[in-house]
Design a protein around this motif. Sequence first.
Motif, PDB file in Angstrom:
ATOM      1  N   MET A   1       0.824  -1.199   0.000  1.00 44.47           N
ATOM      2  CA  MET A   1       0.000   0.000   0.000  1.00 44.47           C
ATOM      3  C   MET A   1       0.873   1.270   0.000  1.00 44.47           C
ATOM      4  O   MET A   1       0.636   2.186  -0.775  1.00 44.47           O
ATOM      5  N   VAL A   2       1.872   1.302   0.878  1.00 47.71           N
ATOM      6  CA  VAL A   2       2.741   2.480   0.977  1.00 47.71           C
ATOM      7  C   VAL A   2       3.500   2.696  -0.321  1.00 47.71           C
ATOM      8  O   VAL A   2       3.633   3.822  -0.805  1.00 47.71           O
ATOM      9  N   GLU A   3       3.981   1.586  -0.904  1.00 49.90           N
ATOM     10  CA  GLU A   3       4.722   1.683  -2.158  1.00 49.90           C
ATOM     11  C   GLU A   3       3.854   2.297  -3.245  1.00 49.90           C
ATOM     12  O   GLU A   3       4.317   3.128  -4.041  1.00 49.90           O
ATOM     13  N   SER A   4       2.592   1.901  -3.271  1.00 47.66           N
ATOM     14  CA  SER A   4       1.660   2.460  -4.256  1.00 47.66           C
ATOM     15  C   SER A   4       1.399   3.933  -3.990  1.00 47.66           C
ATOM     16  O   SER A   4       1.379   4.754  -4.909  1.00 47.66           O
ATOM     17  N   MET A   5       1.252   4.293  -2.714  1.00 48.18           N
ATOM     18  CA  MET A   5       0.925   5.675  -2.347  1.00 48.18           C
ATOM     19  C   MET A   5       2.038   6.651  -2.687  1.00 48.18           C
ATOM     20  O   MET A   5       1.777   7.804  -3.022  1.00 48.18           O
ATOM     21  N   ILE A   6       3.294   6.196  -2.608  1.00 50.88           N
ATOM     22  CA  ILE A   6       4.417   7.112  -2.832  1.00 50.88           C
ATOM     23  C   ILE A   6       5.014   6.973  -4.240  1.00 50.88           C
ATOM     24  O   ILE A   6       6.041   7.560  -4.539  1.00 50.88           O
ATOM     25  N   SER A   7       4.350   6.190  -5.075  1.00 48.37           N
ATOM     26  CA  SER A   7       4.853   5.996  -6.438  1.00 48.37           C
ATOM     27  C   SER A   7       4.892   7.312  -7.208  1.00 48.37           C
ATOM     28  O   SER A   7       4.012   8.161  -7.074  1.00 48.37           O
ATOM     29  N   ARG A   8       5.919   7.486  -8.003  1.00 49.22           N
ATOM     30  CA  ARG A   8       6.036   8.689  -8.838  1.00 49.22           C
ATOM     31  C   ARG A   8       5.063   8.657 -10.009  1.00 49.22           C
ATOM     32  O   ARG A   8       4.766   9.691 -10.610  1.00 49.22           O
ATOM     33  N   ASP A   9       4.589   7.474 -10.332  1.00 48.79           N
ATOM     34  CA  ASP A   9       3.652   7.316 -11.445  1.00 48.79           C
ATOM     35  C   ASP A   9       2.223   7.553 -10.943  1.00 48.79           C
ATOM     36  O   ASP A   9       1.693   6.748 -10.167  1.00 48.79           O
ATOM     37  N   PRO A  10       1.587   8.632 -11.365  1.00 52.77           N
ATOM     38  CA  PRO A  10       0.218   8.927 -10.899  1.00 52.77           C
ATOM     39  C   PRO A  10      -0.774   7.808 -11.186  1.00 52.77           C
ATOM     40  O   PRO A  10      -1.749   7.635 -10.449  1.00 52.77           O
ATOM     41  N   ALA A  11      -0.518   7.042 -12.235  1.00 56.69           N
ATOM     42  CA  ALA A  11      -1.444   5.966 -12.600  1.00 56.69           C
ATOM     43  C   ALA A  11      -1.444   4.840 -11.566  1.00 56.69           C
ATOM     44  O   ALA A  11      -2.417   4.092 -11.439  1.00 56.69           O
ATOM     45  N   VAL A  12      -0.334   4.731 -10.831  1.00 56.37           N
ATOM     46  CA  VAL A  12      -0.213   3.675  -9.817  1.00 56.37           C
ATOM     47  C   VAL A  12      -0.882   4.079  -8.503  1.00 56.37           C
ATOM     48  O   VAL A  12      -1.372   3.240  -7.754  1.00 56.37           O
ATOM     49  N   ARG A  13      -0.887   5.385  -8.249  1.00 61.08           N
ATOM     50  CA  ARG A  13      -1.477   5.876  -6.994  1.00 61.08           C
ATOM     51  C   ARG A  13      -2.994   5.823  -7.073  1.00 61.08           C
ATOM     52  O   ARG A  13      -3.599   6.311  -8.042  1.00 61.08           O
ATOM     53  N   LEU A  14      -3.621   5.268  -6.061  1.00 62.51           N
ATOM     54  CA  LEU A  14      -5.076   5.113  -6.017  1.00 62.51           C
ATOM     55  C   LEU A  14      -5.719   6.225  -5.201  1.00 62.51           C
ATOM     56  O   LEU A  14      -5.060   6.860  -4.373  1.00 62.51           O
TER      57      LEU A  14
END
Length: 200
Positions: A1-14
């Motif tokens: 979850m944290v990895e997704s939240m801090i991803s530089r790729d906006p498409a990955v962030r939910l």
Amino acid sequence: MVESMISRDPAVRLPVSEYLSQQRGVGFPEYFYSFLQSYMRMFSHVPLMSSDQKISRIHRDQDKLENLLHCQDNDRIDSDCLLLLTNLVTASVRDLKLTTSKLQSIEILSWLAERIPSEIILDRILPFIVYYLNSPVPPVRRSAIHALVAAFKQITSVPRSHVNTFPEYVLPAILPLCQDSSVHVRAALSKNLADIAELS
């Protein structure tokens, strides 16, 4: 979850709502959804409550919180929830203006100290009770003495990092109260002297 939240790729962030939905019962306990989220939101929404208003509200809700600690369904709260409430209370302490609010906050801190682990008492609650020992208001100093002794009685284990807490931190804060200008403060200290000696 944290990895997704801090991803530089906006498409990955939910969206936040999706994280909350995915983590229900996994990363976040059920009471987060049934109680804690809405309760904490109340303190941060515009118009913002003053520190005095926050303490007054928590003090008013103590019976409700007590019931949630002992209920048998998914709404039951635990020590992690109480830790968040402790942070909310202690964040308000130094901004309180009303004597009533200060006395209520001491009551809340005492109530929390009876229900949370020893290390949290030492780290999060004790410093604010000691802070109140220096209050210019005698009833606040008197209540802080009672709260201090009560909190120490709840401590069942002391980590090595805290072994000198009483002689080096608490005792120097108590000693000036032996000559306090208020007879009620001196009486409170005298009443608790045996317990203080035992705790030391």
